[in-house]
Design an enzyme around this catalytic site. Structure first.
Site, PDB file in Angstrom:
ATOM      1  N   ASP A 184       0.812  -1.212   0.000  1.00  0.00           N
ATOM      2  CA  ASP A 184       0.000   0.000   0.000  1.00  0.00           C
ATOM      3  C   ASP A 184       0.851   1.271   0.000  1.00  0.00           C
ATOM      4  OD1 ASP A 184      -2.773   1.245   0.436  1.00  0.00           O
ATOM      5  OD2 ASP A 184      -1.655   2.040   2.138  1.00  0.00           O
ATOM      6  N   ASP A 214       0.029  -9.902   3.231  1.00  0.00           N
ATOM      7  CA  ASP A 214      -1.275  -9.965   3.899  1.00  0.00           C
ATOM      8  C   ASP A 214      -2.437 -10.154   2.926  1.00  0.00           C
ATOM      9  OD1 ASP A 214       0.147  -9.488   6.192  1.00  0.00           O
ATOM     10  OD2 ASP A 214      -0.486  -7.404   6.419  1.00  0.00           O
ATOM     11  N   GLY A 258      -0.601 -10.073   9.444  1.00  0.00           N
ATOM     12  CA  GLY A 258      -1.959  -9.612   9.160  1.00  0.00           C
ATOM     13  C   GLY A 258      -2.286  -8.408  10.014  1.00  0.00           C
ATOM     14  N   TYR A 369       9.096 -13.554  10.650  1.00  0.00           N
ATOM     15  CA  TYR A 369      10.229 -13.162   9.818  1.00  0.00           C
ATOM     16  C   TYR A 369      10.823 -14.340   9.062  1.00  0.00           C
ATOM     17  CZ  TYR A 369       9.846  -8.548  11.760  1.00  0.00           C
ATOM     18  OH  TYR A 369       9.364  -7.309  12.105  1.00  0.00           O
ATOM     19  N   ARG A 372       8.434 -14.485   6.017  1.00  0.00           N
ATOM     20  CA  ARG A 372       8.615 -13.363   5.084  1.00  0.00           C
ATOM     21  C   ARG A 372       9.816 -13.566   4.165  1.00  0.00           C
ATOM     22  NH1 ARG A 372       5.825  -8.637   7.195  1.00  0.00           N
ATOM     23  NH2 ARG A 372       7.064  -7.299   5.884  1.00  0.00           N
TER      24      ARG A 372
END
Length: 447
Positions: A184, A214, A258, A369, A372
């Site tokens: 975003d 997310d 999230g 992490y 990710r």
């Protein structure tokens, strides 16, 4: 998502000008039998593909909301030999970043003949000369193996940079097209860059490839990295379940990513259906009371002697003390730093069950992490490649200030502002959430 706040016009993508150059994809193998199947700008995918939606559009007489179909165009805007492309990755790490970088480079280099490609290091910082980050030359040899690794070979960063300075850097380095890979905040930055480019009447295209683990980008069914995330989380939940069952009155808590949307927690729980409670931001809950979370957890532990709880990082923020505006901490991107709901629940569960005389063993696991930084799985790898190549097709056709996504199994182009206006969230009255409830057996509301 509230579609009523948009009009059909909001979904029309900007272009830099008329396309007059025949694409190199025409008759790639010097025979008409192998010419590409080209998309046209007026090809569109309906937002609402239901019969009810069709009838509503007919009755109203208004143009229904639809998205432009992505893909190669027969005529392109940029001359490949005179074009310089730049790629930047921003925000948190996400599985698939290197796959997207690789596919953009391969698409530009081999499909269109664009050989002048650079990587911008450490996010938007790399477009600010004050940081003295040097551009990285990219070609197929440099990127050939990067899909095997997690993270981003370009590095990343959070935080805003001066828009004018960034555009100055693009101009100074003769960049004609900028590929931004991020969520975003990154997309909002890309839109601001595109607006400044338009204000200066420059011919630089800006494209966004939506990266958010997310899966919370509006009007895009799935973002890359999401599938790898919940697939990686599933065996962690299995191991957490084993940990919980290994102790009398054992409770395992697993916190997953999230911030504002609980898609990873929900999908991971369905992929590993040993989970007993899923707590997400979209469904606020209370700890105690007739339908509170803790009494429900107690019932479960009393009956089965163990429980597994999955909580999204943004869930339960209503349970913390309200802070003044001055006390609220934010990260470099301007996002509020949420309180750690995982540690909070560990303490509250331990305190409550101990008070109830149950002598619990409570374990807390936060694999965020690790998830990710995973390399993309097979499905995400394919998805990353298709997103990247469609971004390349769009930019070569002179489209700008757009993001590439997918809707009803078709890849699409969307103006960035419609994707960043609000976040996509789980509909707690929809099929996904009710599937979670049916899988876990938890009550619909815990208030």
């Amino acid at each position: 998502m509230n579609i009523d706040q948009f009009s059909a016009e909001d979904f029309h993508v900007q272009t830099l000008g008329d396309c007059a150059i025949t694409t190199p994809l025409v008759h790639t193998y010097d025979t008409p039998d192998y010419s590409h199947d080209f998309a046209k700008d007026d090809q569109r995918v309906l937002f609402d593909a239901s019969v009810e939606g069709f009838r509503k559009a007919v009755e109203s007489g208004e143009e229904p909301i639809s998205f432009e179909v992505a893909g190669p165009r027969e005529k392109i805007y940029f001359t490949p030999a005179n074009t310089k492309a730049a790629i930047v990755t921003c925000g948190g790490l996400c599985p698939g970043l290197n796959n997207v970088i690789r596919s953009i480079v391969m698409g530009l280099y081999y499909r269109y003949g664009v050989q002048n490609i650079v990587g911008i290091p450490y996010g938007y910082q790399g477009l600010n000369p004050a940081y003295n980050h040097k551009f990285i030359n990219l070609d197929p040899e440099v990127v050939k193996d990067i899909h095997l690794f997690g993270g981003s070979i370009l590095g990343s960063s959070r935080g805003q940079q001066d828009i004018g300075v960034m555009v100055d850097t693009l101009v100074r380095n003769n960049v004609n097209m900028l590929f931004t890979i991020g969520g975003d905040g990154t997309l909002s930055g890309a839109h601001a860059i595109a607006e400044e480019i338009k204000r200066r009447n420059l011919k630089i295209a800006v494209a966004g490839v939506p990266k958010t683990i997310d899966n919370d980008v509006n009007f895009i069914q799935k973002t890359f990295g999401f599938e790898t995330a919940f697939t990686t989380a599933a065996p962690i939940l299995r191991d957490a379940h084993n940990e919980a069952t290994g102790a009398y009155n054992g409770v395992a808590i697993v916190k997953l990513m999230g911030r504002d949307s609980g898609f990873i927690a929900a999908n991971a729980a369905m992929a590993m259906p040993d989970v007993n409670f899923v707590l997400v931001p979209e469904n606020p809950f209370e700890l105690e009371g007739p339908h509170g979370f803790l009494p429900e957890l107690k019932k479960r532990v009393q009956e089965k002697k163990h429980a597994l709880v999955v909580v999204a990082e943004g869930a339960g923020q209503n349970l913390f003390e309200n802070l003044s505006e001055e006390e609220v901490k934010k990260d470099a991107s301007g996002n509020i730093r949420y309180k750690d709901i995982g540690l909070f629940l560990k303490d509250k569960i331990t305190e409550y069950l101990t008070k109830e005389g149950m002598d619990p063993t409570v374990k807390y696991i936060d694999p965020s992490y690790i998830i990710r930084s995973k390399a993309a799985n097979a499905s995400d790898s394919i998805f990353c490649s298709k997103l990247a190549l469609n971004a390349v097709h769009g930019v070569m056709a002179g489209k700008t200030d757009f993001v590439v996504g997918r809707w009803h199994h078709s890849f699409t182009y969307l103006p960035i502002p419609v994707c960043t206006k609000t976040r996509k969230k789980i509909n707690i009255n929809g099929d996904l959430w009710w599937s979670v409830l049916e899988t876990t057996g938890q009550p619909p509301m815990m208030k």
